[in-house]
Scaffold this motif. Structure first.
Motif, short mmCIF file in Angstrom:
data_model
loop_
_atom_site.label_atom_id
_atom_site.label_comp_id
_atom_site.label_asym_id
_atom_site.label_seq_id
_atom_site.Cartn_x
_atom_site.Cartn_y
_atom_site.Cartn_z
N VAL A 1 81.11 30.04 64.54
CA VAL A 1 80.15 30.82 65.32
C VAL A 1 78.74 30.63 64.74
N GLU A 2 78.66 30.65 63.43
CA GLU A 2 77.35 30.46 62.79
C GLU A 2 76.78 29.10 63.12
N LYS A 3 77.66 28.08 63.12
CA LYS A 3 77.18 26.71 63.44
C LYS A 3 76.67 26.64 64.88
N MET A 4 77.40 27.27 65.78
CA MET A 4 76.98 27.25 67.20
C MET A 4 75.63 27.95 67.33
N LYS A 5 75.51 29.07 66.63
CA LYS A 5 74.27 29.85 66.72
C LYS A 5 73.09 29.02 66.21
N GLU A 6 73.31 28.32 65.10
CA GLU A 6 72.24 27.50 64.55
C GLU A 6 71.83 26.41 65.54
N GLU A 7 72.84 25.84 66.20
CA GLU A 7 72.56 24.80 67.20
C GLU A 7 71.78 25.39 68.38
N TYR A 8 72.18 26.60 68.85
CA TYR A 8 71.43 27.23 69.95
C TYR A 8 69.99 27.49 69.54
N LYS A 9 69.82 27.87 68.29
CA LYS A 9 68.45 28.16 67.83
C LYS A 9 67.60 26.90 67.88
N GLN A 10 68.18 25.79 67.40
CA GLN A 10 67.41 24.53 67.44
C GLN A 10 67.09 24.15 68.89
N ARG A 11 68.07 24.37 69.77
CA ARG A 11 67.84 24.06 71.19
C ARG A 11 66.74 24.95 71.76
N ARG A 12 66.80 26.23 71.41
CA ARG A 12 65.75 27.15 71.88
C ARG A 12 64.38 26.65 71.44
N ASN A 13 64.30 26.24 70.17
CA ASN A 13 63.01 25.78 69.66
C ASN A 13 62.52 24.54 70.40
N ILE A 14 63.44 23.62 70.68
CA ILE A 14 63.05 22.41 71.43
C ILE A 14 62.59 22.80 72.83
N ALA A 15 63.40 23.63 73.50
CA ALA A 15 63.08 24.00 74.89
C ALA A 15 61.72 24.69 74.96
N VAL A 16 61.47 25.59 74.01
CA VAL A 16 60.21 26.33 74.02
C VAL A 16 59.03 25.40 73.72
N SER A 17 59.23 24.45 72.82
CA SER A 17 58.11 23.54 72.52
C SER A 17 57.80 22.64 73.73
#
Ligand code: PMP
Ligand code: GLU
Length: 392
Positions: free
Chosen positions: A287-303
């Protein structure tokens, strides 16, 4: 011939769009699918092993209506360890997904024509669920200035003598906003004062990026007594098809939910429940790994989004959605009916990107993007959106 109730019910937009996209992809079309909110990860391996093991020892008989004792024990431990919430076994009912846990709760609490406050933008199924059980959804307007959050002042604008309950989605689908402890305390105390039940949909609780998640029921005994906390395994553990969710509430409500469930479905699949128990007990790392991946995706999407200033948004702190304001293009799209549906259709036809029109969530000047997909898909999708906007 059909029940009159059906006259006011719209089929689920999210499910319908996802079906259309699958068909287009099957036909060989190259579509970027930003529509349905479904994790692209497989379920955790240990959860799968537990289900195979359960099947091979024939754990396939009827069991406890409220859920397997082992799963409820794991849920109680999770709520205690992670959310500072103390519940007993009798307070938990395991259902067929969070959808079912919500519907059970509505059946348990609503009388005909009772009003339920639904802050906008809302998750697509809430109003229809309320109407299906004979209640009346009353929508609360939120604004960009309050980051689409409700406050006691906003809640007070929808109150009447028939108000029974409020939906609070934290983190939010579709906006991705997350409430702070202080905001929740104000809302919780206000609802207790007014005698309004809080249906706290916390299904995205483990997908929060910037600050620790706070469960509203953990804030005081009186708030806890008025709250039905809803959670599930579809998002955090990527177990969408296994259909496990649950409610945690006071004993009286839990007993009512259990007796409703006993008549309607008995209980969810025992095999899925064994998978869910293993997910909680053994799969926290995944779950932690998935969350970290979502966070990176969020950062990419927002940028990427920051390069398109014509699409304002509020930075999402949880879930895996972006809620984009498309009002700047209103005079560029021909529409007769819903603007967000027309915009989304054009984006699909001309830009090959599928999104969900904001009207599904009660706001027609918006679209929702789900970034539960690979980073390359996110990059390609935004490239296409930018090109599409240039053609308008
Ligand atoms: N609540 C929210 C806010 C959701 O986005 C969803 C989406 N699936 C659900 C509830 C229902 O989840 P489940 O798959 O557990 O029924
Ligand atoms: N909740 C997800 C979404 O909003 C899945 C679809 C659904 O259950 O309606 O896209």
């Amino acid at each position: 011939m059909l029940s009159q109730k059906l006259g006011s019910i719209t089929p689920s937009y999210t499910i319908e769009i996802s079906r259309r996209v699958s068909e287009l992809i099957k036909e060989g079309k190259d579509i970027i699918n930003f529509s349905i909110g479904e994790p692209d990860f497989n379920i955790p391996q240990k959860s799968m092993n537990a289900m195979i093991e359960a099947l091979s020892r024939n754990a396939t008989k009827y069991d406890n209506v409220s859920g397997l004792a082992e799963l409820r024990k794991a849920i109680i431990k999770k709520l205690n360890d992670e959310n500072n919430l103390n519940y007993d076994t009798d307070d938990i009912v395991v259902s067929n997904g969070a959808k079912h846990a919500i519907t059970n709760s509505l059946i348990a609490l609503l009388n005909p024509n009772d009003e339920v406050l639904v802050p906008k933008p809302y998750w697509v199924s809430y109003p229809e669920m309320i109407k299906l059980v004979g209640g009346v959804p009353v929508f609360l307007e939120t604004t960009k200035e309050t980051s689409y959050k409700v406050t006691p002042e906003i809640i007070s604008s929808g109150l009447s003598s028939k108000t029974k309950m409020i939906f609070l989605t934290n983190p939010s689908n579709p906006s991705g906003i997350v409430y702070s402890e202080d905001e929740l305390m104000k809302i919780g105390n206000y609802c207790v004062e007014k005698g309004i039940y809080i249906l706290a949909d916390e299904i995205y609780e483990r997908i929060t990026f910037d600050s620790p998640f706070v469960s509203i029921a953990s804030l005081s005994e009186s708030i806890k007594d008025m709250t039905i906390t809803i959670n599930g395994f579809s998002k955090s553990f990527a177990m969408t098809g296994l259909r496990i969710g649950y409610s945690a509430s006071n004993k009286k409500i839990a007993k009512a939910i259990s007796s409703i469930q006993g008549h309607l479905v008995s209980h969810p699949s025992t095999i899925s429940q064994w998978g869910a128990a293993a997910a909680l007990n053994e799969c926290r790392d995944e779950v932690e790994k998935m969350k970290e991946e979502y966070k990176q995706r969020r950062n990419i999407a927002v940028s990427l989004l920051d390069k398109i200033p014509q699409l304002p948004y509020v930075n999402p702190q949880g879930a895996f959605y972006l809620w984009l304001d498309i009002s700047n293009y209103k005079d560029k799209i021909v529409y007769d009916g819903s603007y967000s549906v027309a915009f989304s259709n054009e984006l699909l036809q001309k830009g090959n990107v599928a999104v969900v029109p904001g009207i599904a969530f009660g706001e027609d000047d918006f679209i929702r993007i789900s970034y539960a997909c690979s980073k390359d898909t996110i990059r390609e999708g935004f490239k296409r959106i930018e090109s599409f906007l240039r053609t308008l």
